[in-house]
Design an enzyme around this catalytic site. Sequence first.
Site, PDB file in Angstrom:
ATOM      1  CB  ALA A  66      -7.165   0.606  -4.611  1.00  0.00           C
ATOM      2  N   GLY A 111      -5.972   5.731  -4.353  1.00  0.00           N
ATOM      3  CA  GLY A 111      -7.015   5.701  -3.321  1.00  0.00           C
ATOM      4  C   GLY A 111      -6.572   6.358  -2.021  1.00  0.00           C
ATOM      5  CD  GLU A 114      -9.249   8.249  -5.800  1.00  0.00           C
ATOM      6  OE1 GLU A 114      -8.783   7.116  -5.536  1.00  0.00           O
ATOM      7  OE2 GLU A 114     -10.015   8.447  -6.756  1.00  0.00           O
ATOM      8  CD  GLU A 134      -5.864   6.486  -9.203  1.00  0.00           C
ATOM      9  OE1 GLU A 134      -5.120   7.411  -9.608  1.00  0.00           O
ATOM     10  OE2 GLU A 134      -6.454   6.529  -8.104  1.00  0.00           O
TER      11      GLU A 134
HETATM   12  N1  DAK Z   1      -1.194  -2.227  -3.618  1.00  0.00           N
HETATM   13  C1  DAK Z   1      -0.633  -3.376  -3.171  1.00  0.00           C
HETATM   14  N2  DAK Z   1       0.618  -3.454  -2.683  1.00  0.00           N
HETATM   15  C2  DAK Z   1       1.337  -2.320  -2.656  1.00  0.00           C
HETATM   16  C3  DAK Z   1       0.826  -1.098  -3.123  1.00  0.00           C
HETATM   17  C4  DAK Z   1      -0.515  -1.067  -3.619  1.00  0.00           C
HETATM   18  N3  DAK Z   1      -1.114   0.063  -4.031  1.00  0.00           N
HETATM   19  N4  DAK Z   1       1.783  -0.151  -2.980  1.00  0.00           N
HETATM   20  C5  DAK Z   1       2.849  -0.788  -2.449  1.00  0.00           C
HETATM   21  N5  DAK Z   1       2.587  -2.086  -2.252  1.00  0.00           N
HETATM   22  C6  DAK Z   1       3.457  -3.115  -1.705  1.00  0.00           C
HETATM   23  C7  DAK Z   1       4.542  -3.481  -2.707  1.00  0.00           C
HETATM   24  O1  DAK Z   1       4.048  -4.435  -3.628  1.00  0.00           O
HETATM   25  C8  DAK Z   1       5.607  -4.072  -1.788  1.00  0.00           C
HETATM   26  O2  DAK Z   1       5.222  -5.374  -1.411  1.00  0.00           O
HETATM   27  P1  DAK Z   1       6.324  -6.568  -1.324  1.00  0.00           P
HETATM   28  O3  DAK Z   1       6.956  -6.634  -2.659  1.00  0.00           O
HETATM   29  O4  DAK Z   1       7.267  -6.104  -0.234  1.00  0.00           O
HETATM   30  O5  DAK Z   1       5.506  -7.771  -0.934  1.00  0.00           O
HETATM   31  C9  DAK Z   1       5.494  -3.204  -0.543  1.00  0.00           C
HETATM   32  O6  DAK Z   1       4.200  -2.603  -0.602  1.00  0.00           O
HETATM   33  C10 DAK Z   1       6.522  -2.081  -0.501  1.00  0.00           C
HETATM   34  O7  DAK Z   1       6.429  -1.362  -1.732  1.00  0.00           O
HETATM   35  P2  DAK Z   1       7.697  -1.063  -2.663  1.00  0.00           P
HETATM   36  O8  DAK Z   1       8.728  -2.129  -2.507  1.00  0.00           O
HETATM   37  O9  DAK Z   1       7.184  -0.787  -4.033  1.00  0.00           O
HETATM   38  O10 DAK Z   1       8.265   0.266  -2.002  1.00  0.00           O
HETATM   39  P3  DAK Z   1       9.058   1.439  -2.712  1.00  0.00           P
HETATM   40  O11 DAK Z   1       9.555   2.308  -1.616  1.00  0.00           O
HETATM   41  O12 DAK Z   1      10.060   0.913  -3.695  1.00  0.00           O
HETATM   42  O13 DAK Z   1       7.975   2.251  -3.553  1.00  0.00           O
HETATM   43  C11 DAK Z   1       5.792   3.293  -3.909  1.00  0.00           C
HETATM   44  C12 DAK Z   1       6.917   2.900  -2.881  1.00  0.00           C
HETATM   45  C13 DAK Z   1       4.608   3.829  -3.125  1.00  0.00           C
HETATM   46  C14 DAK Z   1       6.337   4.399  -4.829  1.00  0.00           C
HETATM   47  C15 DAK Z   1       5.427   2.044  -4.747  1.00  0.00           C
HETATM   48  O14 DAK Z   1       5.135   0.983  -3.834  1.00  0.00           O
HETATM   49  C16 DAK Z   1       4.239   2.256  -5.626  1.00  0.00           C
HETATM   50  O15 DAK Z   1       4.344   2.876  -6.700  1.00  0.00           O
HETATM   51  N6  DAK Z   1       3.082   1.704  -5.206  1.00  0.00           N
HETATM   52  C17 DAK Z   1       1.873   1.719  -6.013  1.00  0.00           C
HETATM   53  C18 DAK Z   1       1.265   3.092  -5.949  1.00  0.00           C
HETATM   54  C19 DAK Z   1       0.028   3.145  -6.826  1.00  0.00           C
HETATM   55  O16 DAK Z   1       0.091   2.936  -8.032  1.00  0.00           O
HETATM   56  N7  DAK Z   1      -1.082   3.453  -6.194  1.00  0.00           N
HETATM   57  C20 DAK Z   1      -2.341   3.571  -6.863  1.00  0.00           C
HETATM   58  C21 DAK Z   1      -3.006   2.258  -6.823  1.00  0.00           C
HETATM   59  S1  DAK Z   1      -4.403   2.244  -7.881  1.00  0.00           S
HETATM   60  C22 DAK Z   1     -11.836   2.518  -8.539  1.00  0.00           C
HETATM   61  C23 DAK Z   1     -11.564   2.520  -7.193  1.00  0.00           C
HETATM   62  C24 DAK Z   1     -10.289   2.729  -6.763  1.00  0.00           C
HETATM   63  C25 DAK Z   1      -9.264   2.882  -7.646  1.00  0.00           C
HETATM   64  C26 DAK Z   1      -9.550   2.850  -8.996  1.00  0.00           C
HETATM   65  C27 DAK Z   1     -10.832   2.667  -9.462  1.00  0.00           C
HETATM   66  N8  DAK Z   1     -13.169   2.387  -8.949  1.00  0.00           N
HETATM   67  C28 DAK Z   1     -14.189   2.355  -7.906  1.00  0.00           C
HETATM   68  C29 DAK Z   1     -13.550   2.522 -10.276  1.00  0.00           C
HETATM   69  C30 DAK Z   1      -7.974   3.100  -7.077  1.00  0.00           C
HETATM   70  C31 DAK Z   1      -6.892   2.781  -7.662  1.00  0.00           C
HETATM   71  C32 DAK Z   1      -5.602   2.913  -6.968  1.00  0.00           C
HETATM   72  O17 DAK Z   1      -5.436   3.405  -5.886  1.00  0.00           O
END
Ligand code: DAK
Length: 260
Positions: A66, A111, A114, A134
């Site tokens: 997400a 997400g 998921e 998360e």
């Molecule tokens: N959201 C927004 N932007 C993201 C992103 C994300 N999840 N993942 C990556 N990006 C963006 C980065 O900010 C970066 O943007 P700029 O800085 O270039 O503007 C660009 O994509 C490239 O990412 P990186 O520079 O970080 O690339 P790397 O190769 O260094 O790293 C990575 C890749 C996938 C390991 C890293 O980007 C990363 O850790 N991303 C976040 C992964 C993450 O934590 N995903 C889970 C998100 S939380 C709920 C509903 C849904 C949810 C929860 C509750 N309810 C209904 C209760 C869901 C939650 C989630 O999914």
Amino acid sequence: MEMNYLLYEEEEALAIVTINRPKALNALNSQVLGELKGLLDEIAQKDHISVVIVTGAGEKSFVAGADIAQMREFTPVQARQFAKLGQQVFSSIERLPQPVIAAVNGFALGGGCELTMACDFRIAAENAKFGQPEVSLAVTAGFGGTQRLPRLVGKGLAAELLFTGDMIDSAEALRIGLVNKVVPAVELMDKAKAIAKKIAAKGQGAVRLTKAAMTEGLNMDLERALAYEAEVFALCFSMADQKEGMDAFLSKRKPNFTNA
Ligand code: DAK
């Protein structure tokens, strides 16, 4: 329907949906989810589409979760709306009449992982990575991760992944049964399409009823699920394809299904 974040293609009986927001590694914001909901509603009405493949644009990411930047600013009311929209999208995939295959071409995190689990099964590229990070953001998984992951891989493995937020590679995902196959990245779409075509060649009424029986049955106790299975089996006998499939077998020829 106007789409800014999705690509949609049809190849005969196959539909290919590509999440297309590569600058943010295809992260799901409310616009992406809204477009997905609209597109899935349309696909559900398309009788000529037998199988749907979901993938991500680019070579690096399926969906990196997400959208953290958008979620960071949510008020509780917006968070609730986002959660509800996400739940609608994920259950639309699960309840879509047609089978849905996730072709996982890179990061499938939060997400994104998921989303793959709401699909019927997953084929991964060798570079795919899965995880539920998360808790690193101090939130719980909210698009079904706490429910679908233990159902797929068992509670112990799911608990470790959900509590630690660790990422696993495609080989480990294969080992624990999260994905069905791992293929070189360049072969991913061809492999997904080959499997989809095989499904599309079967009796489509039976394929759709099989999906419904599995999806609904997993939410029932075994006795009721088996009763449901008997009902969908009976329904097959209202379709011309059932006679054609059995006639073809008995006449030692290929069936000519009409999806009727
Ligand atoms: N959201 C927004 N932007 C993201 C992103 C994300 N999840 N993942 C990556 N990006 C963006 C980065 O900010 C970066 O943007 P700029 O800085 O270039 O503007 C660009 O994509 C490239 O990412 P990186 O520079 O970080 O690339 P790397 O190769 O260094 O790293 C990575 C890749 C996938 C390991 C890293 O980007 C990363 O850790 N991303 C976040 C992964 C993450 O934590 N995903 C889970 C998100 S939380 C709920 C509903 C849904 C949810 C929860 C509750 N309810 C209904 C209760 C869901 C939650 C989630 O999914």
